[in-house]
Motif scaffolding. Structure first.
Motif, PDB file in Angstrom:
ATOM      1  N   TYR A 113      24.783  -9.981  -9.807  1.00 15.29           N
ATOM      2  CA  TYR A 113      25.442 -10.097  -8.509  1.00 15.29           C
ATOM      3  C   TYR A 113      24.338 -10.140  -7.449  1.00 15.29           C
ATOM      4  O   TYR A 113      23.586  -9.168  -7.299  1.00 15.29           O
ATOM      5  CB  TYR A 113      26.371  -8.911  -8.256  1.00 15.29           C
ATOM      6  CG  TYR A 113      27.246  -9.094  -7.030  1.00 15.29           C
ATOM      7  CD1 TYR A 113      28.537  -9.598  -7.152  1.00 15.29           C
ATOM      8  CD2 TYR A 113      26.790  -8.785  -5.752  1.00 15.29           C
ATOM      9  CE1 TYR A 113      29.344  -9.779  -6.042  1.00 15.29           C
ATOM     10  CE2 TYR A 113      27.579  -8.963  -4.640  1.00 15.29           C
ATOM     11  CZ  TYR A 113      28.852  -9.468  -4.788  1.00 15.29           C
ATOM     12  OH  TYR A 113      29.651  -9.658  -3.679  1.00 15.29           O
ATOM     13  N   ALA A 115      22.763 -11.794  -3.451  1.00 15.06           N
ATOM     14  CA  ALA A 115      23.042 -12.307  -2.106  1.00 15.06           C
ATOM     15  C   ALA A 115      21.870 -13.168  -1.678  1.00 15.06           C
ATOM     16  O   ALA A 115      20.715 -12.749  -1.777  1.00 15.06           O
ATOM     17  CB  ALA A 115      23.258 -11.163  -1.120  1.00 15.06           C
ATOM     18  N   ASN A 119      25.450 -15.796   1.672  1.00 13.99           N
ATOM     19  CA  ASN A 119      26.275 -16.018   0.489  1.00 13.99           C
ATOM     20  C   ASN A 119      25.969 -14.973  -0.570  1.00 13.99           C
ATOM     21  O   ASN A 119      24.810 -14.653  -0.812  1.00 13.99           O
ATOM     22  CB  ASN A 119      26.018 -17.415  -0.094  1.00 13.99           C
ATOM     23  CG  ASN A 119      26.288 -18.517   0.910  1.00 13.99           C
ATOM     24  OD1 ASN A 119      27.387 -18.629   1.439  1.00 13.99           O
ATOM     25  ND2 ASN A 119      25.289 -19.325   1.191  1.00 13.99           N
ATOM     26  N   GLU A 120      26.999 -14.451  -1.206  1.00 15.22           N
ATOM     27  CA  GLU A 120      26.791 -13.516  -2.297  1.00 15.22           C
ATOM     28  C   GLU A 120      27.890 -13.652  -3.337  1.00 15.22           C
ATOM     29  O   GLU A 120      29.013 -14.042  -3.040  1.00 15.22           O
ATOM     30  CB  GLU A 120      26.685 -12.078  -1.802  1.00 15.22           C
ATOM     31  CG  GLU A 120      27.899 -11.528  -1.090  1.00 15.22           C
ATOM     32  CD  GLU A 120      27.662 -10.085  -0.652  1.00 15.22           C
ATOM     33  OE1 GLU A 120      27.944  -9.161  -1.446  1.00 15.22           O
ATOM     34  OE2 GLU A 120      27.187  -9.874   0.482  1.00 15.22           O
ATOM     35  N   GLY A 121      27.527 -13.360  -4.578  1.00 12.37           N
ATOM     36  CA  GLY A 121      28.478 -13.459  -5.677  1.00 12.37           C
ATOM     37  C   GLY A 121      27.772 -13.306  -7.012  1.00 12.37           C
ATOM     38  O   GLY A 121      26.575 -13.022  -7.089  1.00 12.37           O
ATOM     39  N   THR A 135      32.149 -15.962  -5.781  1.00  7.95           N
ATOM     40  CA  THR A 135      32.275 -14.854  -4.845  1.00  7.95           C
ATOM     41  C   THR A 135      33.339 -13.866  -5.297  1.00  7.95           C
ATOM     42  O   THR A 135      34.092 -14.112  -6.235  1.00  7.95           O
ATOM     43  CB  THR A 135      32.632 -15.362  -3.440  1.00  7.95           C
ATOM     44  OG1 THR A 135      33.957 -15.920  -3.476  1.00  7.95           O
ATOM     45  CG2 THR A 135      31.655 -16.422  -2.982  1.00  7.95           C
ATOM     46  N   TYR A 136      33.391 -12.733  -4.571  1.00  8.47           N
ATOM     47  CA  TYR A 136      34.394 -11.700  -4.861  1.00  8.47           C
ATOM     48  C   TYR A 136      35.805 -12.264  -4.736  1.00  8.47           C
ATOM     49  O   TYR A 136      36.712 -11.856  -5.460  1.00  8.47           O
ATOM     50  CB  TYR A 136      34.199 -10.523  -3.897  1.00  8.47           C
ATOM     51  CG  TYR A 136      35.212  -9.425  -4.055  1.00  8.47           C
ATOM     52  CD1 TYR A 136      35.101  -8.499  -5.086  1.00  8.47           C
ATOM     53  CD2 TYR A 136      36.285  -9.305  -3.169  1.00  8.47           C
ATOM     54  CE1 TYR A 136      36.037  -7.488  -5.232  1.00  8.47           C
ATOM     55  CE2 TYR A 136      37.222  -8.295  -3.308  1.00  8.47           C
ATOM     56  CZ  TYR A 136      37.087  -7.384  -4.332  1.00  8.47           C
ATOM     57  OH  TYR A 136      38.019  -6.383  -4.480  1.00  8.47           O
TER      58      TYR A 136
END
Length: 264
Positions: A113, A115, A119-121, A135-136
């Protein structure tokens, strides 16, 4: 060369191209299946993508050779074309170089996981030019590899836990210690929040206009539960604020009455 011979060569060349274009994607899938460990998946996906592209290029060269074209000329032409494309598409070449750097240095792997910028995922693919995140909320984000190695990157999976920090603006008139105890009680009652390090809150700053202050609540939880805990704490803090009648900073106007001047 008569027409019949020419037609046979055309058909044979088309068959060669078809076979190489047919084999390329299947070789890619076969290579991807060879990943025995989740951490190997990114490297294997990258190599599979490279093999697929190389296979198709080789098919074109072989087919043109069957047509009687000098293959040395073809290779030279491809080299010149490759140079021209490299200059015209230098950003894409940077993405390929970025992909190689990711595979060799492994700042992240498939399943991490992370970032990158805003953007993060979870990383699902590392390919020749792009890295794919989910992503979440279930959205797929495709990020150029050049950005992955040039932007500041946070790999949350490197550590087993992630800290939550929630800033709560309140007015200057509240009983700070009492409100902090209430926030701490909410966090300690949540079984998803770690007891070591223990959750706590602190008066972290005052509003620049001097009309309020910021109390920040800190807690640690696992990566998988981070978002659920964050949203639940926000909701529970707001309920406690309303229940305790804790006011937010607000605009105030102070009116001063000046007695009338005595007349002489």
């Amino acid at each position: 060369m008569n027409l019949t011979t020419f037609a046979i060569k055309i058909a044979y060349s088309a068959l060669v191209i078809f076979l190489f274009f047919f084999i390329g994607p299947r070789l890619k899938k076969l290579i991807e299946k060879g990943a025995k460990h989740p951490n190997e998946k990114g490297a294997v996906t990258f190599i599979g993508s490279l093999v697929n592209i190389s296979c198709k290029a080789l098919g074109i060269i072989v087919a043109m050779g069957q047509m009687g074209v000098d293959t040395s000329v073809i290779v030279g032409a491809f080299s010149a074309l490759g140079l021209g494309i490299s200059l015209a598409l230098k950003n894409n070449m940077a993405n390929v170089a970025g992909g190689l750097q990711i595979i060799l240095t492994q700042p992240f792997t498939v399943g991490n996981y992370i970032a990158i910028g805003t953007n993060e995922g979870v990383v699902t693919k590392i390919e020749t030019m792009f890295t794919t995140l989910v992503t979440y909320s279930g959205q797929e984000i495709i990020i150029p590899n050049g950005m992955c190695v040039s932007e500041i990157l946070v790999n949350y999976s490197r550590e087993p836990y992630r800290r939550i920090a929630i800033a709560i603006p309140v007015s200057l008139e509240i009983d700070v210690e009492s409100f902090q105890k209430q926030l701490d009680g909410i966090m300690k009652a949540d079984p998803r929040i770690l007891k070591d390090p223990a959750p706590h809150s602190a008066l972290t700053s005052f509003a620049s206009d001097g009309k309020g202050m910021i109390i920040t609540a800190y807690a640690h939880t696992t990566i998988e539960q981070y978002w659920d805990v964050l949203y639940d704490l926000n909701l529970n803090f707001q309920k406690k604020r309303l229940e305790a009648d804790i006011a937010q900073p607000y605009e105030s106007v102070r009116i001063r009455t000046v007695p009338d001047a005595q007349t002489r």
